[in-house]
Design an enzyme around this catalytic site. Structure first.
Site, PDB file in Angstrom:
ATOM      1  N   LYS A 194      36.833  35.956  34.702  1.00 36.37           N
ATOM      2  CA  LYS A 194      35.687  35.246  35.496  1.00 36.37           C
ATOM      3  C   LYS A 194      34.868  36.357  36.245  1.00 36.37           C
ATOM      4  O   LYS A 194      33.635  36.302  36.392  1.00 36.37           O
ATOM      5  CB  LYS A 194      36.155  34.086  36.163  1.00 36.37           C
ATOM      6  N   ARG A 225      45.004  43.924  44.761  1.00 36.70           N
ATOM      7  CA  ARG A 225      45.185  42.604  45.708  1.00 36.70           C
ATOM      8  C   ARG A 225      46.350  42.385  45.984  1.00 36.70           C
ATOM      9  O   ARG A 225      47.570  42.514  45.093  1.00 36.70           O
ATOM     10  CB  ARG A 225      44.569  41.488  45.018  1.00 36.70           C
ATOM     11  N   ARG A 262      38.673  23.887  41.464  1.00 38.05           N
ATOM     12  CA  ARG A 262      40.201  24.038  40.959  1.00 38.05           C
ATOM     13  C   ARG A 262      40.896  22.794  40.923  1.00 38.05           C
ATOM     14  O   ARG A 262      41.975  23.080  40.437  1.00 38.05           O
ATOM     15  CB  ARG A 262      40.813  25.189  41.785  1.00 38.05           C
ATOM     16  N   ARG A 292      44.981  45.510  37.619  1.00 37.50           N
ATOM     17  CA  ARG A 292      43.513  45.172  38.250  1.00 37.50           C
ATOM     18  C   ARG A 292      43.729  46.193  39.727  1.00 37.50           C
ATOM     19  O   ARG A 292      44.450  46.008  40.620  1.00 37.50           O
ATOM     20  CB  ARG A 292      43.324  43.777  38.626  1.00 37.50           C
ATOM     21  N   ARG A 321      50.352  31.056  40.082  1.00 38.67           N
ATOM     22  CA  ARG A 321      48.953  30.832  39.953  1.00 38.67           C
ATOM     23  C   ARG A 321      48.726  30.250  38.473  1.00 38.67           C
ATOM     24  O   ARG A 321      48.228  29.239  38.338  1.00 38.67           O
ATOM     25  CB  ARG A 321      48.267  32.116  40.124  1.00 38.67           C
TER      26      ARG A 321
HETATM   27  P1  AP5 Z   1      38.878  39.526  36.547  1.00 41.22           P
HETATM   28  O1  AP5 Z   1      37.571  39.566  35.893  1.00 41.22           O
HETATM   29  O2  AP5 Z   1      39.134  40.094  37.842  1.00 41.22           O
HETATM   30  O3  AP5 Z   1      39.691  38.119  36.532  1.00 41.22           O
HETATM   31  P2  AP5 Z   1      39.598  36.557  37.065  1.00 41.22           P
HETATM   32  O4  AP5 Z   1      39.408  35.640  36.185  1.00 41.22           O
HETATM   33  O5  AP5 Z   1      38.282  36.811  37.977  1.00 41.22           O
HETATM   34  O6  AP5 Z   1      40.900  36.435  37.777  1.00 41.22           O
HETATM   35  P3  AP5 Z   1      41.468  36.150  39.287  1.00 41.22           P
HETATM   36  O7  AP5 Z   1      42.471  36.589  39.566  1.00 41.22           O
HETATM   37  O8  AP5 Z   1      40.329  36.899  40.370  1.00 41.22           O
HETATM   38  O9  AP5 Z   1      41.021  34.682  39.514  1.00 41.22           O
HETATM   39  P4  AP5 Z   1      41.722  33.766  40.430  1.00 41.22           P
HETATM   40  O10 AP5 Z   1      41.230  32.465  39.907  1.00 41.22           O
HETATM   41  O11 AP5 Z   1      43.404  33.552  40.360  1.00 41.22           O
HETATM   42  O12 AP5 Z   1      41.575  34.302  41.790  1.00 41.22           O
HETATM   43  P5  AP5 Z   1      40.620  34.200  42.960  1.00 41.22           P
HETATM   44  O13 AP5 Z   1      40.215  35.195  43.630  1.00 41.22           O
HETATM   45  O14 AP5 Z   1      39.522  33.064  42.506  1.00 41.22           O
HETATM   46  O15 AP5 Z   1      39.894  40.255  35.441  1.00 41.22           O
HETATM   47  C1  AP5 Z   1      41.262  40.610  35.759  1.00 41.22           C
HETATM   48  C2  AP5 Z   1      41.721  42.188  35.054  1.00 41.22           C
HETATM   49  O16 AP5 Z   1      41.476  42.187  33.782  1.00 41.22           O
HETATM   50  C3  AP5 Z   1      40.640  43.057  35.624  1.00 41.22           C
HETATM   51  O17 AP5 Z   1      41.123  44.348  35.887  1.00 41.22           O
HETATM   52  C4  AP5 Z   1      39.503  43.522  34.605  1.00 41.22           C
HETATM   53  O18 AP5 Z   1      39.218  44.572  34.553  1.00 41.22           O
HETATM   54  C5  AP5 Z   1      40.253  42.869  33.474  1.00 41.22           C
HETATM   55  N1  AP5 Z   1      39.431  42.321  32.321  1.00 41.22           N
HETATM   56  C6  AP5 Z   1      38.814  41.309  32.488  1.00 41.22           C
HETATM   57  N2  AP5 Z   1      38.262  41.056  31.208  1.00 41.22           N
HETATM   58  C7  AP5 Z   1      38.898  41.762  30.286  1.00 41.22           C
HETATM   59  C8  AP5 Z   1      38.809  41.741  29.194  1.00 41.22           C
HETATM   60  N3  AP5 Z   1      37.819  40.916  28.277  1.00 41.22           N
HETATM   61  N4  AP5 Z   1      39.510  42.712  28.371  1.00 41.22           N
HETATM   62  C9  AP5 Z   1      40.497  43.610  29.105  1.00 41.22           C
HETATM   63  N5  AP5 Z   1      40.648  43.370  30.266  1.00 41.22           N
HETATM   64  C10 AP5 Z   1      39.646  42.572  31.372  1.00 41.22           C
HETATM   65  O19 AP5 Z   1      41.607  33.039  43.905  1.00 41.22           O
HETATM   66  C11 AP5 Z   1      42.350  33.786  44.632  1.00 41.22           C
HETATM   67  C12 AP5 Z   1      43.278  32.709  45.481  1.00 41.22           C
HETATM   68  O20 AP5 Z   1      42.514  32.017  46.396  1.00 41.22           O
HETATM   69  C13 AP5 Z   1      43.968  31.671  44.679  1.00 41.22           C
HETATM   70  O21 AP5 Z   1      45.155  32.095  44.275  1.00 41.22           O
HETATM   71  C14 AP5 Z   1      43.937  30.650  45.659  1.00 41.22           C
HETATM   72  O22 AP5 Z   1      45.060  30.798  46.453  1.00 41.22           O
HETATM   73  C15 AP5 Z   1      42.889  30.645  46.416  1.00 41.22           C
HETATM   74  N6  AP5 Z   1      41.587  30.151  46.058  1.00 41.22           N
HETATM   75  C16 AP5 Z   1      40.470  30.532  45.436  1.00 41.22           C
HETATM   76  N7  AP5 Z   1      39.681  29.439  45.142  1.00 41.22           N
HETATM   77  C17 AP5 Z   1      40.334  28.460  45.399  1.00 41.22           C
HETATM   78  C18 AP5 Z   1      39.893  27.078  45.292  1.00 41.22           C
HETATM   79  N8  AP5 Z   1      38.838  26.536  44.615  1.00 41.22           N
HETATM   80  N9  AP5 Z   1      40.737  25.918  45.799  1.00 41.22           N
HETATM   81  C19 AP5 Z   1      41.955  26.268  46.459  1.00 41.22           C
HETATM   82  N10 AP5 Z   1      42.327  27.697  46.499  1.00 41.22           N
HETATM   83  C20 AP5 Z   1      41.451  28.496  46.119  1.00 41.22           C
END
Ligand code: AP5
Length: 244
Positions: free
Chosen positions: A42, A189, A117, A156, A200
């Site tokens: 994402k 991270r 979420r 990552r 997660r």
């Molecule tokens: P990347 O694009 O970084 O993945 P992502 O889907 O953005 O994953 P996140 O870990 O950021 O999502 P998340 O939802 O757990 O974390 P968030 O920050 O929202 O890709 C991952 C890796 O793969 C990268 O290295 C990339 O280069 C590689 N890659 C990408 N596409 C690829 C492909 N096609 N092929 C190969 N490699 C590829 O949330 C963090 C924390 O915040 C949560 O755990 C929670 O505690 C809190 N939080 C956030 N939002 C909320 C909410 N709405 N409610 C409650 N808590 C929340």
């Protein structure tokens, strides 16, 4: 550019911004939600979509990491939950989004990344938008098997200030450990461990999975196969997100 003294901004930068805004005024407006587990891509795809469509990119994960970086009370509380792979309370993330969606940079459209979420967050978002005569036009699922995510997450590296995401194998920076654009160091991270990832993933299936049905029932759902290379995912995503 709010808070910036325009007299200190170069003429070239100002002209580029005016040109960008002019071109953006011809783009369709929309609000899309990207739904997928940690590591599904994402945060890799959202900035591309934002550049292409002139929609702002709102990532609750990035907003929370900003609070952690500032050392605010909210940030200190959130860090414990994030590092353990849990969900921050609905009230906190809903409040953060409410503050952001009315900003001028979001007037053309919004890409919600990592929010909503929970079904509760999805309903709160609908109410927020409805009070302004708006709605979510499409929720797009990043469909990917769990077993692919471990390698993506542990490899990552991110640029904290911008949220730009790299991978040591799949998307390496030009210089190891350095952000391509700013030259600043990349970080690993603190929640990108196998242990937190398992939590997660469980939380995703239990809490976030049901929002897919919520949007399907509203007829505003699309899915992309996220288990392909970045460019192939991008081609599908831009078609799925484009308003009819
Ligand atoms: P990347 O694009 O970084 O993945 P992502 O889907 O953005 O994953 P996140 O870990 O950021 O999502 P998340 O939802 O757990 O974390 P968030 O920050 O929202 O890709 C991952 C890796 O793969 C990268 O290295 C990339 O280069 C590689 N890659 C990408 N596409 C690829 C492909 N096609 N092929 C190969 N490699 C590829 O949330 C963090 C924390 O915040 C949560 O755990 C929670 O505690 C809190 N939080 C956030 N939002 C909320 C909410 N709405 N409610 C409650 N808590 C929340």
């Amino acid at each position: 550019m709010s808070g910036v003294d325009l007299r200190n901004v170069s003429l070239d930068a100002l002209q580029a911004e005016v040109k960008r805004r002019f071109e953006c005024s011809f783009k369709p407006r929309s609000r899309v939600v990207l739904v997928g587990p940690a590591g599904s891509g994402k945060g890799t795809q959202a900035p591309r979509l934002s550049d292409e469509m002139c929609w702002c990119h709102l990532s609750t994960g990035d907003l929370l990491r900003d609070e952690v970086k500032k050392g605010s009370e909210l940030g200190r509380e959130a860090k414990k939950i994030m590092d353990a792979g849990g969900l921050v309370s609905d009230d906190i993330v809903i409040g953060m989004i409410k503050n952001k969606i009315s900003e001028p940079m979001c007037s053309n459209g919004v890409i919600f990344d990592g929010f909503p979420r929970t079904v509760n967050q999805a309903k709160a978002l609908d109410n927020m938008l409805a009070s302004d005569g708006k709605q979510i036009d499409k929720a797009i699922e990043f469909d990917i098997p769990d077993q692919v995510l471990v390698e993506r997450i542990t490899g990552r590296r991110i640029h904290l200030a911008s949220g730009r995401s790299y991978h040591i194998k799949f998307a390496p920076p030009k210089v190891e450990g350095i952000d391509d654009i700013t030259g600043e160091p990349l970080i690993h991270r603190t929640d990108d461990t196998e242990e937190a990832l398992m939590k997660r993933m469980n939380s995703y299936h239990a809490n976030t999975g049901p929002i897919l049905d919520y949007y399907k029932q509203k007829g505003r759902f699309a899915k992309v196969d996220a288990n392909r290379n970045v460019d192939d995912v991008w081609n599908d995503l831009k078609n799925a997100a484009r308003p009819i």
